[in-house]
Design an enzyme around this catalytic site. Sequence first.
Site: not given
Ligand code: GRF
Length: 188
Positions: A14, A108, A110
Amino acid sequence: MVKVAIFASGSGTNFENIMQRVTAGELPNIEVTALYTDQAEAECIQRAQPFNLDVHITELKDYATKADYERAMLKQLEREGVEWIILAGYMKLISATILDAYESRILNIHPSLLPKYKGVDAIGQAFTSGDKETGTTVHYVDSGMDTGQIIEQRQCPIYEDDTKADLEQRVKSLEYELYPKVIAEIIQ
Ligand code: GRF
């Protein structure tokens, strides 16, 4: 330009997606000052390299208390003039030290349709639940675990022949669209 910091603890996809959008000019109001991580070995650190982005590694084990740890991060945030914090897989609760300084300015994402499946392994919880759909939620951060005010959600189906990895990929695809969109709308 609004200065933001991105916090991550893990793979950082992300984080990488947001940086790609920023670089592509899709988030024209936003300047990312640095990646903040609490894990010296986290994959997200490698993902910062192509963007020439500063990475601040702050490990809880180096501090006597969580408050001391957050005070060190806060000092850095203030030094950089950070106005908003974007959590992207940051695996610690934000405590009073940072929360008081950034009230209503921490987002955030989630991987569930909150208030369902708070906390760790939300994908796994949805996968074993028997539910026919799940999704992702962008919300403000408060002192609880995934309890802050919900801003926006996206749904996706859970198919009977899904593996957990299939479902994770489907949810992440939603996240890569939703998070930059909400960031652009909320952080002006
Ligand atoms: C994501 O699925 C987000 O929703 C959660 O942690 C995960 C992080 O994934 N909070 P990445 O590290 O961005 O691949």
